[in-house]
Design a protein around this motif. Structure first.
Motif, mmCIF file in Angstrom:
data_model
loop_
_atom_site.group_PDB
_atom_site.id
_atom_site.type_symbol
_atom_site.label_atom_id
_atom_site.label_comp_id
_atom_site.label_asym_id
_atom_site.label_seq_id
_atom_site.Cartn_x
_atom_site.Cartn_y
_atom_site.Cartn_z
ATOM 1 N N THR A 65 -5.066 2.871 -5.110
ATOM 2 C CA THR A 65 -4.072 3.874 -5.482
ATOM 3 C C THR A 65 -4.482 5.222 -4.909
ATOM 4 O O THR A 65 -5.636 5.428 -4.495
ATOM 5 N N LEU A 66 -3.560 6.162 -4.925
ATOM 6 C CA LEU A 66 -3.877 7.504 -4.428
ATOM 7 C C LEU A 66 -4.977 8.132 -5.275
ATOM 8 O O LEU A 66 -5.874 8.795 -4.748
ATOM 9 N N ALA A 95 -6.989 10.442 3.890
ATOM 10 C CA ALA A 95 -6.791 9.461 2.818
ATOM 11 C C ALA A 95 -6.704 8.046 3.380
ATOM 12 O O ALA A 95 -7.247 7.091 2.811
ATOM 13 N N ALA A 96 -6.032 7.888 4.526
ATOM 14 C CA ALA A 96 -5.904 6.568 5.148
ATOM 15 C C ALA A 96 -7.267 6.043 5.587
ATOM 16 O O ALA A 96 -7.567 4.845 5.433
ATOM 17 N N ASN A 106 -5.889 -2.777 -2.522
ATOM 18 C CA ASN A 106 -5.047 -1.743 -1.948
ATOM 19 C C ASN A 106 -5.168 -0.567 -2.914
ATOM 20 O O ASN A 106 -4.550 -0.580 -3.982
ATOM 21 N N THR A 138 -1.112 3.685 3.791
ATOM 22 C CA THR A 138 -1.504 4.968 3.200
ATOM 23 C C THR A 138 -0.990 6.123 4.045
ATOM 24 O O THR A 138 -0.403 7.088 3.520
ATOM 25 N N CYS A 179 -3.566 -1.648 5.389
ATOM 26 C CA CYS A 179 -3.777 -0.720 4.273
ATOM 27 C C CYS A 179 -3.858 0.716 4.781
ATOM 28 O O CYS A 179 -3.261 1.633 4.203
ATOM 29 N N VAL A 198 0.377 4.210 -3.057
ATOM 30 C CA VAL A 198 0.111 5.649 -2.942
ATOM 31 C C VAL A 198 1.327 6.483 -3.314
ATOM 32 O O VAL A 198 1.360 7.691 -3.072
ATOM 33 N N ILE A 246 -8.281 6.719 -4.165
ATOM 34 C CA ILE A 246 -8.659 7.288 -2.868
ATOM 35 C C ILE A 246 -9.205 8.701 -3.058
ATOM 36 O O ILE A 246 -10.260 9.061 -2.523
ATOM 37 N N SER A 288 -8.928 4.793 2.510
ATOM 38 C CA SER A 288 -8.300 3.596 1.936
ATOM 39 C C SER A 288 -8.689 2.346 2.713
ATOM 40 O O SER A 288 -8.938 1.283 2.127
ATOM 41 N N GLN A 327 0.814 -1.207 0.000
ATOM 42 C CA GLN A 327 0.000 0.000 0.000
ATOM 43 C C GLN A 327 0.850 1.260 0.000
ATOM 44 O O GLN A 327 0.488 2.259 -0.626
#
Length: 306
Positions: free
Chosen positions: A293-294, A273-274, A291, A256, A252, A46, A297, A277, A42
């Motif tokens: 991606t940024l 963001a975490a 998992n 992040t 995960c 990100v 998210i 995610s 993860q």
């Protein structure tokens, strides 16, 4: 660079709730798994600089794990391939109340067959997953990595405590030592209950920050997240999703958070963001099958705020 070390596993997940791994039923798998693998994958997803230390067997499970980590951009220079031991495995089933039953095969497999302890470069971040500490070989290896840092770099720790591990004195000593040494502490609500009985999460956060922690975050699952970097206490509400498989959600979340902090995002941005995610992660079967991606998210955060 962000490093982690520990078990690399192939996981099989039961489709039948309540089977308790005691009857013939339908399973999915193999899935790439192991808390350290989920976390570091993860970090890479990100955009973080990620490297893993571990071991897999010279078999299809090991090839699967290496391919997933390589494909997502994790540096696998220190991921050994054993010519004599098979890749570790895990089997999991769920119950109606959301609890899980695991059967692990790690001892005597490639999962705990580490070579010499590598030297971590100046300024590295080392993430420790408490799920690894129940294995004596992995625990000793991780303690060796922590000892060599000597204040040079950052240590983050996700306790991921299981009640049976707390009864093992050597494990409990390791837990207490890592809590003292870590800079970033990332317990779940159940970890707080086990480590600090009858103490509110807010009090634990304040006490640990006053003791010198840089960041303390309490993962609260369906109740969201609570954390601070020494400034304001941030409370985030949960992102409501339909849960399919919760295994790996905490790893995960941590991947992040640490991955984005390492890229100089603010604590609030990284925590937000975490939180998202971890929610997205539970919506697919398999411990690291989403998992996110940024970009994924951020897309879902935009939907939430629209």
């Amino acid at each position: 660079m962000i490093y982690t070390a520990g078990e690399m596993l192939a996981e099989f997940v039961s489709h039948e709730v309540g089977c308790n791994l005691q009857k013939t039923t339908t399973f999915s798998g193999p899935y790439p798994s192991g808390a350290p693998a989920i976390f570091i994958d993860q970090v890479a997803r990100v955009g973080g600089d990620a490297a893993v230390i571990g071991s897999v067997g010279d078999d299809p499970f090991g090839e699967m794990l290496r391919a997933r980590l390589d494909g997502d951009g994790v540096d696998t220079t220190h991921l050994r391939t054993s010519k004599t031991l098979t890749t570790g495995t895990a089997f999991v089933s769920y119950f109606e109340d959301g609890s899980r039953r695991f059967v692990f095969h790690m001892e005597g497999t490639a999962a705990d067959d580490f070579g010499p302890c590598p030297h971590l470069p100046h300024g590295s971040t080392l993430h420790v997953s408490g799920a690894s500490l129940g294995n004596a070989k992995i625990r000793a290896f991780v303690e060796g990595l922590i000892a060599q840092m000597k204040g040079d770099g950052t240590i983050s720790y996700d306790p991921n405590i299981r009640p049976e591990l707390m009864k093992d004195r050597s494990v409990r000593r390791a837990i207490d030592q890592i809590i003292r040494r870590c800079d970033i502490f990332l317990p779940s609500e159940s970890d707080i209950a086990a480590l600090y009985p009858d103490k509110p999460a807010e009090t634990v956060i304040n006490d640990l920050l006053e003791a010198g922690k840089k960041i303390v975050v309490v993962k609260r699952g369906a109740k969201g997240v609570l954390g601070s970097d020494g400034s304001d206490l941030i409370r985030l509400q949960p992102n409501v999703v339909e849960e399919v498989d919760p295994t790996g959600a905490g790893d995960c979340f941590c991947g992040t958070l640490i991955g984005l902090l390492d890229q100089d995002q603010t604590f609030r941005e990284a925590l937000t963001a975490a939180n998202m995610s971890g929610a997205l992660h539970v919506t697919r079967r398999g411990p690291m099958e989403w998992n996110p991606t940024l970009a994924e998210i951020q897309h879902h955060l935009e939907i939430e705020t629209a």
